[in-house]
Design a protein around this motif. Structure first.
Motif, PDB file in Angstrom:
ATOM      1  N   GLN A 108       0.829  -1.206   0.000  1.00 57.28           N
ATOM      2  CA  GLN A 108       0.000   0.000   0.000  1.00 57.28           C
ATOM      3  C   GLN A 108       0.862   1.255   0.000  1.00 57.28           C
ATOM      4  O   GLN A 108       0.527   2.252  -0.654  1.00 57.28           O
ATOM      5  CB  GLN A 108      -0.939  -0.013   1.200  1.00 57.28           C
ATOM      6  N   ALA A 109       1.997   1.198   0.711  1.00 60.10           N
ATOM      7  CA  ALA A 109       2.915   2.336   0.726  1.00 60.10           C
ATOM      8  C   ALA A 109       3.509   2.577  -0.660  1.00 60.10           C
ATOM      9  O   ALA A 109       3.654   3.726  -1.096  1.00 60.10           O
ATOM     10  CB  ALA A 109       4.034   2.095   1.743  1.00 60.10           C
ATOM     11  N   ALA A 110       3.844   1.485  -1.356  1.00 60.33           N
ATOM     12  CA  ALA A 110       4.374   1.612  -2.715  1.00 60.33           C
ATOM     13  C   ALA A 110       3.332   2.234  -3.637  1.00 60.33           C
ATOM     14  O   ALA A 110       3.657   3.067  -4.496  1.00 60.33           O
ATOM     15  CB  ALA A 110       4.806   0.240  -3.233  1.00 60.33           C
ATOM     16  N   GLU A 111       2.096   1.852  -3.469  1.00 58.88           N
ATOM     17  CA  GLU A 111       1.010   2.374  -4.298  1.00 58.88           C
ATOM     18  C   GLU A 111       0.740   3.851  -4.001  1.00 58.88           C
ATOM     19  O   GLU A 111       0.427   4.631  -4.903  1.00 58.88           O
ATOM     20  CB  GLU A 111      -0.266   1.565  -4.060  1.00 58.88           C
ATOM     21  N   LYS A 112       0.864   4.235  -2.748  1.00 59.98           N
ATOM     22  CA  LYS A 112       0.552   5.605  -2.320  1.00 59.98           C
ATOM     23  C   LYS A 112       1.560   6.613  -2.851  1.00 59.98           C
ATOM     24  O   LYS A 112       1.212   7.756  -3.163  1.00 59.98           O
ATOM     25  CB  LYS A 112       0.497   5.657  -0.800  1.00 59.98           C
ATOM     26  N   GLY A 113       2.808   6.226  -2.939  1.00 60.17           N
ATOM     27  CA  GLY A 113       3.852   7.153  -3.348  1.00 60.17           C
ATOM     28  C   GLY A 113       4.685   7.601  -2.165  1.00 60.17           C
ATOM     29  O   GLY A 113       4.347   7.325  -1.005  1.00 60.17           O
ATOM     30  N   PRO A 114       5.789   8.296  -2.414  1.00 53.74           N
ATOM     31  CA  PRO A 114       6.728   8.669  -1.354  1.00 53.74           C
ATOM     32  C   PRO A 114       6.052   9.436  -0.216  1.00 53.74           C
ATOM     33  O   PRO A 114       5.328  10.403  -0.447  1.00 53.74           O
ATOM     34  CB  PRO A 114       7.746   9.544  -2.084  1.00 53.74           C
ATOM     35  N   SER A 115       6.306   8.993   1.021  1.00 56.92           N
ATOM     36  CA  SER A 115       5.687   9.611   2.190  1.00 56.92           C
ATOM     37  C   SER A 115       6.697   9.951   3.279  1.00 56.92           C
ATOM     38  O   SER A 115       6.306  10.370   4.368  1.00 56.92           O
ATOM     39  CB  SER A 115       4.623   8.667   2.782  1.00 56.92           C
ATOM     40  N   GLY A 116       7.995   9.726   3.028  1.00 57.21           N
ATOM     41  CA  GLY A 116       8.986   9.953   4.079  1.00 57.21           C
ATOM     42  C   GLY A 116       8.808   8.922   5.185  1.00 57.21           C
ATOM     43  O   GLY A 116       8.633   7.739   4.917  1.00 57.21           O
TER      44      GLY A 116
END
Length: 248
Positions: A173-181
């Motif tokens: 899900q993090a990969a799908e969301k995009g960079p988040s730090g």
């Protein structure tokens, strides 16, 4: 999306691959068995060609701070160089809750993970760092590493253990969301004593071993008193231990 999973043949790697494929992504499995060595950079260029995001769940188990830091720093630099050359837009890395806590500095492995986080942050590649607490699977792994026939030593620790599959899903899900730090820390729903958790798992498995709780040198007091617990802004996600045991 084309996702490369570094360490894709390990326990967490296999779960991440399965979650990513179930979500419809094109997955590249990168590990030494597939010709990729992040410690030297060998095979990375080919593995990352055409990749949109990298999920790094690679590991190097050692309690030597010098070895851990050297490995994770070198690997992060090699990966970033290959990502930059391949035009990768997002690097997701799995880390450990409180790995940079001074109370846990005695654990060289934690120092290595903290060094990895610093290297990823400084790499210039857009990133997401997801820290998780110990997994339920940690208990059995500890027994396999510290078992002596009918006896097994289990460190006295308080944590909010989480299912590895839950972590894998969060990474995809993090990969799908995009960079988040730095993403919110991920933990399980219950505060558990690791020796008792492990005893419960082994009983359910039918394994007959006498578990002996031990205090780890250096940071043992901190581990017993809650240094492994996440902060108030963490995210808790199931299943509970009993639910997890029921599904396994």
């Amino acid at each position: 999306m084309r996702i490369a999973v570094l360490g894709g043949t390990g326990l967490m790697g296999k779960l991440v691959v399965a979650e990513a494929e179930a979500a419809g992504h094109d997955v590249v499995i990168a590990a030494r068995s597939t010709g990729v060595d992040i410690s030297t950079g060998a095979g990375l260029a080919g593995a990352l060609a055409g990749v949109d995001a990298v999920v790094d769940v690679s590991d190097h188990v050692t309690n030597s701070a010098k070895k851990a830091v050297a490995f994770f720093e070198a690997a992060a630099q090699n990966i970033a160089a290959a990502e930059n050359a391949a035009g990768v837009k997002h690097h997701v890395v799995l880390s450990i809750v409180n790995c940079d806590d001074p109370r846990l500095k005695a654990f060289g492995y934690y120092q290595g993970k903290a060094a990895q986080e610093r290297a990823v942050s400084a790499s210039g590649i857009p990133f997401t760092i997801l820290r998780s607490t110990q997994w339920f699977e940690f208990g059995e792994k500890t027994v396999s590493l510290m078992g002596f026939g009918p006896l097994a030593l289990v460190p006295r620790m308080r944590s909010k253990p989480v299912a590895a599959k839950t972590v894998a899903k969060a990474l995809v899900q993090a990969a799908e969301k995009g960079p988040s730090g730095r993403a919110a820390d991920l933990a399980g729903p219950e505060v558990l004593e690791i020796p008792e958790m492990t005893r419960k798992i082994l009983r359910r498995r039918g394994t007959r071993q006498l578990l002996i709780p031990v205090s780890m040198p250096g940071a043992g007091k901190a581990m017993r008193s809650g240094a492994l617990l996440p902060g108030a802004d963490s995210v808790s996600a199931g299943p509970t231990l009993d639910e997890w045991l029921g599904s396994h």
